[in-house]
Structure formats: structure tokens, C-alpha cells
Design a protein around this motif. Structure first.
Motif, PDB file in Angstrom:
ATOM      1  N   GLN A 194      -9.523  15.694  47.900  1.00  0.00           N
ATOM      2  CA  GLN A 194     -10.722  16.240  48.813  1.00  0.00           C
ATOM      3  C   GLN A 194     -10.518  15.840  50.076  1.00  0.00           C
ATOM      4  N   GLN A 195     -10.131  14.286  50.566  1.00  0.00           N
ATOM      5  CA  GLN A 195      -9.896  14.012  51.709  1.00  0.00           C
ATOM      6  C   GLN A 195      -8.731  14.736  52.388  1.00  0.00           C
ATOM      7  N   ARG A 196      -7.988  15.166  51.814  1.00  0.00           N
ATOM      8  CA  ARG A 196      -6.797  16.049  52.614  1.00  0.00           C
ATOM      9  C   ARG A 196      -7.171  17.304  52.712  1.00  0.00           C
ATOM     10  N   LEU A 197      -8.117  17.860  51.659  1.00  0.00           N
ATOM     11  CA  LEU A 197      -8.772  19.094  52.126  1.00  0.00           C
ATOM     12  C   LEU A 197      -9.663  19.203  53.059  1.00  0.00           C
ATOM     13  N   CYS A 198     -10.343  18.001  53.408  1.00  0.00           N
ATOM     14  CA  CYS A 198     -11.153  17.834  54.630  1.00  0.00           C
ATOM     15  C   CYS A 198     -10.465  17.825  55.863  1.00  0.00           C
ATOM     16  N   ILE A 199      -9.044  17.159  55.727  1.00  0.00           N
ATOM     17  CA  ILE A 199      -8.165  17.251  56.891  1.00  0.00           C
ATOM     18  C   ILE A 199      -7.679  18.549  57.175  1.00  0.00           C
ATOM     19  N   ALA A 200      -7.468  19.262  56.135  1.00  0.00           N
ATOM     20  CA  ALA A 200      -6.886  20.754  56.425  1.00  0.00           C
ATOM     21  C   ALA A 200      -8.093  21.528  56.841  1.00  0.00           C
ATOM     22  N   ARG A 201      -9.136  21.387  56.407  1.00  0.00           N
ATOM     23  CA  ARG A 201     -10.210  21.974  57.141  1.00  0.00           C
ATOM     24  C   ARG A 201     -10.777  21.779  58.679  1.00  0.00           C
ATOM     25  N   SER A 202     -10.498  20.290  59.019  1.00  0.00           N
ATOM     26  CA  SER A 202     -10.213  19.976  60.393  1.00  0.00           C
ATOM     27  C   SER A 202      -9.264  20.537  61.157  1.00  0.00           C
ATOM     28  N   ILE A 203      -8.059  20.871  60.730  1.00  0.00           N
ATOM     29  CA  ILE A 203      -6.960  21.092  61.488  1.00  0.00           C
ATOM     30  C   ILE A 203      -6.819  22.678  61.497  1.00  0.00           C
ATOM     31  N   ALA A 204      -7.612  23.560  60.643  1.00  0.00           N
ATOM     32  CA  ALA A 204      -7.439  24.908  60.631  1.00  0.00           C
ATOM     33  C   ALA A 204      -7.806  25.510  61.800  1.00  0.00           C
ATOM     34  N   ARG A 226      -0.747   8.259  50.573  1.00  0.00           N
ATOM     35  CA  ARG A 226      -0.511   9.747  50.748  1.00  0.00           C
ATOM     36  C   ARG A 226      -1.255   9.979  52.235  1.00  0.00           C
ATOM     37  N   ILE A 227      -2.665   9.412  52.629  1.00  0.00           N
ATOM     38  CA  ILE A 227      -3.286   9.764  53.652  1.00  0.00           C
ATOM     39  C   ILE A 227      -2.595   9.137  54.955  1.00  0.00           C
ATOM     40  N   GLU A 228      -2.160   8.009  54.668  1.00  0.00           N
ATOM     41  CA  GLU A 228      -1.266   7.323  55.692  1.00  0.00           C
ATOM     42  C   GLU A 228      -0.264   7.870  55.971  1.00  0.00           C
ATOM     43  N   GLU A 229       0.763   8.597  55.091  1.00  0.00           N
ATOM     44  CA  GLU A 229       1.987   9.540  55.417  1.00  0.00           C
ATOM     45  C   GLU A 229       1.404  10.413  56.083  1.00  0.00           C
ATOM     46  N   LEU A 230       0.490  11.178  55.979  1.00  0.00           N
ATOM     47  CA  LEU A 230      -0.161  12.374  56.461  1.00  0.00           C
ATOM     48  C   LEU A 230      -0.342  12.080  57.780  1.00  0.00           C
ATOM     49  N   ILE A 231      -1.254  11.115  58.059  1.00  0.00           N
ATOM     50  CA  ILE A 231      -1.485  10.606  59.451  1.00  0.00           C
ATOM     51  C   ILE A 231      -0.194  10.537  60.260  1.00  0.00           C
ATOM     52  N   ASP A 232       0.710   9.797  59.717  1.00  0.00           N
ATOM     53  CA  ASP A 232       2.031   9.779  60.505  1.00  0.00           C
ATOM     54  C   ASP A 232       2.610  11.111  61.025  1.00  0.00           C
ATOM     55  N   GLU A 233       2.698  12.125  59.882  1.00  0.00           N
ATOM     56  CA  GLU A 233       3.236  13.367  60.122  1.00  0.00           C
ATOM     57  C   GLU A 233       2.514  14.131  61.209  1.00  0.00           C
ATOM     58  N   LEU A 234       0.992  13.905  61.270  1.00  0.00           N
ATOM     59  CA  LEU A 234      -0.009  14.716  62.087  1.00  0.00           C
ATOM     60  C   LEU A 234       0.056  14.212  63.419  1.00  0.00           C
ATOM     61  N   ARG A 235       0.594  12.992  63.753  1.00  0.00           N
ATOM     62  CA  ARG A 235       0.584  12.287  64.923  1.00  0.00           C
ATOM     63  C   ARG A 235       1.842  13.324  65.801  1.00  0.00           C
ATOM     64  N   MET A 247      -6.568  -4.121  58.279  1.00  0.00           N
ATOM     65  CA  MET A 247      -5.643  -4.437  59.351  1.00  0.00           C
ATOM     66  C   MET A 247      -4.461  -4.199  59.068  1.00  0.00           C
ATOM     67  N   GLN A 248      -4.112  -4.228  57.534  1.00  0.00           N
ATOM     68  CA  GLN A 248      -2.675  -3.776  57.394  1.00  0.00           C
ATOM     69  C   GLN A 248      -2.503  -2.122  57.170  1.00  0.00           C
ATOM     70  N   GLN A 249      -3.650  -1.312  57.253  1.00  0.00           N
ATOM     71  CA  GLN A 249      -3.653  -0.124  57.596  1.00  0.00           C
ATOM     72  C   GLN A 249      -3.375   0.567  59.008  1.00  0.00           C
ATOM     73  N   ALA A 250      -3.925  -0.277  59.900  1.00  0.00           N
ATOM     74  CA  ALA A 250      -3.823  -0.295  61.451  1.00  0.00           C
ATOM     75  C   ALA A 250      -2.438  -0.564  61.590  1.00  0.00           C
ATOM     76  N   ALA A 251      -1.825  -1.689  61.145  1.00  0.00           N
ATOM     77  CA  ALA A 251      -0.340  -1.917  61.357  1.00  0.00           C
ATOM     78  C   ALA A 251       0.179  -0.878  60.948  1.00  0.00           C
ATOM     79  N   ARG A 252       0.208  -0.250  59.800  1.00  0.00           N
ATOM     80  CA  ARG A 252       1.143   0.574  59.253  1.00  0.00           C
ATOM     81  C   ARG A 252       1.148   1.884  60.054  1.00  0.00           C
ATOM     82  N   VAL A 253      -0.215   2.460  60.394  1.00  0.00           N
ATOM     83  CA  VAL A 253      -0.159   3.817  60.950  1.00  0.00           C
ATOM     84  C   VAL A 253      -0.508   3.968  62.462  1.00  0.00           C
TER      85      VAL A 253
END
Length: 292
Positions: A194-204, A226-235, A247-253
Motif C-alpha cells: 500500500q505504501q508503494r502504491l501511494c508512492i506510485a500515485r504520487s509520482i504518476a 524495500r521502501i528504503e531501496e525504492l527511495i534510493d532509486e527514486l533519488r 537514525m539508522q534509516q536516516a543513515a541508510r537513505v
């Protein structure tokens, strides 16, 4: 454990906590400007001296922060420090709150976000938002993604609309999982889907910036990864600002991290520097777990 020893340990712990709190308050009171590099050479969005008020209460104090092209800026800090409030300023979501008043300069490619000639609805198409809790519409997977392009007139026929939906789902890393059930309700998907669907809706609607307000807080570790991988791709194609309590997520993405404290932007620097060599005492205390 001996009662007297236990009492001494507790007393020492309380004393240390009080000492850290007092030191942090002094550091906060003496903070006159943001430490680090809040500006970038190639900003997609630029904000300067932003103040936000809810009625008489001030929530944001003179925040200046650029969001660069093809980068992720992570905003961290204790709950109630103003990071989500600041994020909402970037696509004028705070306009929906009657008591909210925003001042300062905010631009997207040099265009004033709060200019009288800028339609907030069109701005939100250019600056998309992904919320903390996935919020698919009560529509099919296809119609969730097609909704924005339809209302903004981005397609002239069904074939073009199909292309937008498929492309958006692919960019969100969701198409292979749902290609055989595009007519199924969006709410039938798992939380991460669902969260990736919302991201798809946003980028549409072909945004230029994507804002994310704790997009993984309601997800399990696998969906979060999976969302973190997607964020890196979208960048590679978007400027991204993300609010996170991890903070771990901030460090990763992220490439840059901004630390907020009680409505002030304390420090902004390259993420690696913030987490390995913070320049401000408040930042160091937060990332080392002394408070927050």
C-alpha cells in the motif's frame, strides 16, 4: 544488590541526566544560527528564515534549509521538534489548518511557494507527499494511480493513461506484484505494498519533489527495506525530503541530515559527518541517546 548501592546508582544516574539536560538547555539557548551547511549549490527547493505559528504558539523558528536536486535530505529530532511541521510547509499542507501562519521565503526552482499566483493544488502535484500511514483511495489499484493524471489532464486517451499507470507502478517497484490484479482494491494490498502504491500515485503526476513523513513507521522490517531501496532509486530522478524517527534509516537513505530541536534547525551536514562527527552538542547528545 545492596539497597544503598542501588540508591547511589540511581542518584548518580539522575545527576548525570540532570547535568546533560542543563547543558543541552544552555546549548539550545545559545544557538543563534544553524551549524553546518544548510545551503547547496544546486537547490531544487530553497527555504530561508521560515517561521510557523499555530495561533500564538510558535512552532518553527527561523529555519533555512535547501533541498538539492537528486538528493535525499533526512530530518531527524525528538517528537514535537517541528520537523513534520516544516515538511508540510513545503507543499502548503499547513494551509488546511486555519490557525496556522507561515512566514519566510520558500521557493521551488526560484518560484515563490506562497506567491498569490501559485495554485496550491498545482503545487502539490509538483511537490508530492507520502504520509506516515498508507492511505490508498477506496478504488482499484489502477484507479489509485490514475486518479492524479486524470484530474490534471495528463493523458488524452486510455492508452496514455495505461502507460502512466504501468510506468508509475514500475518506478515504485510494485508492477510485477500487481500486474494481474490491477482491478483489485488498493486496500487489499499488504501494508508495504500500500505504501508503494501511494508512492506510485504520487509520482504518476510527474512531481519534481517527493516529501515523505515517516513513510516506514507502520511497516515491518522487510517492507521497510524495500521502501528504503525504492527511495534510493527514486533519488536519481527526484529531490526527496524525509522525516524519520529512525537514525539508522536516516543513515541508510540520505545524503544530508538535518537535526531539529524545539522548532530550531540545529545542524545540517553530510549524513556521514552528522553521525560520526556532529558539530553541535545537541546533535551529539541526540544521536548518542542522551536525550530524545
Amino acid at each position: 544488590m545492596n539497597t544503598a548501592i542501588a540508591t547511589d546508582i540511581l542518584d548518580n544516574s539522575d545527576t548525570q541526566s540532570l547535568s546533560v539536560a542543563c547543558s543541552a538547555q544552555v546549548a539550545f539557548d545559545n544557538l543563534t544560527e544553524t551549524v553546518g551547511t544548510p545551503t547547496v549549490a544546486d537547490p531544487k527547493m530553497r527555504t530561508s528564515n521560515v517561521n510557523v505559528f499555530y495561533g500564538e504558539k510558535q512552532a518553527i523558528f527561523d529555519v533555512s534549509l535547501d533541498i538539492g536536486n537528486n538528493e535525499v535530505v533526512a530530518m531527524i529530532g525528538p517528537s514535537g521538534c517541528g520537523k513534520s511541521t516544516f515538511l508540510r510547509c513545503l507543499n502548503r499542507m499547513n494551509d488546511t489548518i486555519p490557525s496556522c501562519r507561515v512566514s519566510g521565503d520558500m521557493t521551488l526552482d526560484g518560484e515563490d511557494l506562497y506567491g498569490s499566483d501559485l495554485d496550491p493544488v498545482l503545487l502539490r502535484a509538483r511537490v508530492g507527499m507520502v504520509f506516515q500511514k498508507p492511505n490508498p483511495f477506496a478504488k482499484s489499484i489502477y484507479d489509485n494511480v490514475a486518479y492524479g493524471p486524470r484530474i490534471h489532464g495528463l493523458s488524452s486517451n486510455r492508452a496514455e493513461l495505461d502507460d502512466i499507470v504501468v510506468s508509475s507502478l514500475k518506478k515504485a517497484g510494485l508492477f510485477d506484484e500487481v500486474k494481474d490484479r490491477l482491478d483489485a482494491p488498493g486496500t487489499s494490498l499488504s501494508g508495504g505494498q500500500q505504501q508503494r502504491l501511494c508512492i506510485a500515485r504520487s509520482i504518476a503526476v510527474s512531481p519534481e519533489v517527493i516529501l515523505m513523513d515517516e513513510p516506514c513507521s507502520a511497516l515491518d522490517p522487510i517492507a521497510t527495506a524495500r521502501i528504503e531501496e525504492l527511495i534510493d532509486e527514486l533519488r536519481q530522478n527526484y529531490a526527496i525530503a524525509i522525516v524519520t524517527h529512525s537514525m539508522q534509516q536516516a543513515a541508510r537513505v540520505s545524503q544530508r541530515t538535518a537535526y531539529f530541536h524545539l522548532g530550531k534547525l540545529v545542524e545540517v551536514n553530510a549524513t556521514s559527518d552528522v553521525f560520526t562527527n556532529p558539530q553541535h552538542e545537541l546533535t551529539e547528545n541526540y544521536i548518542t541517546g542522551r536525550f530524545g
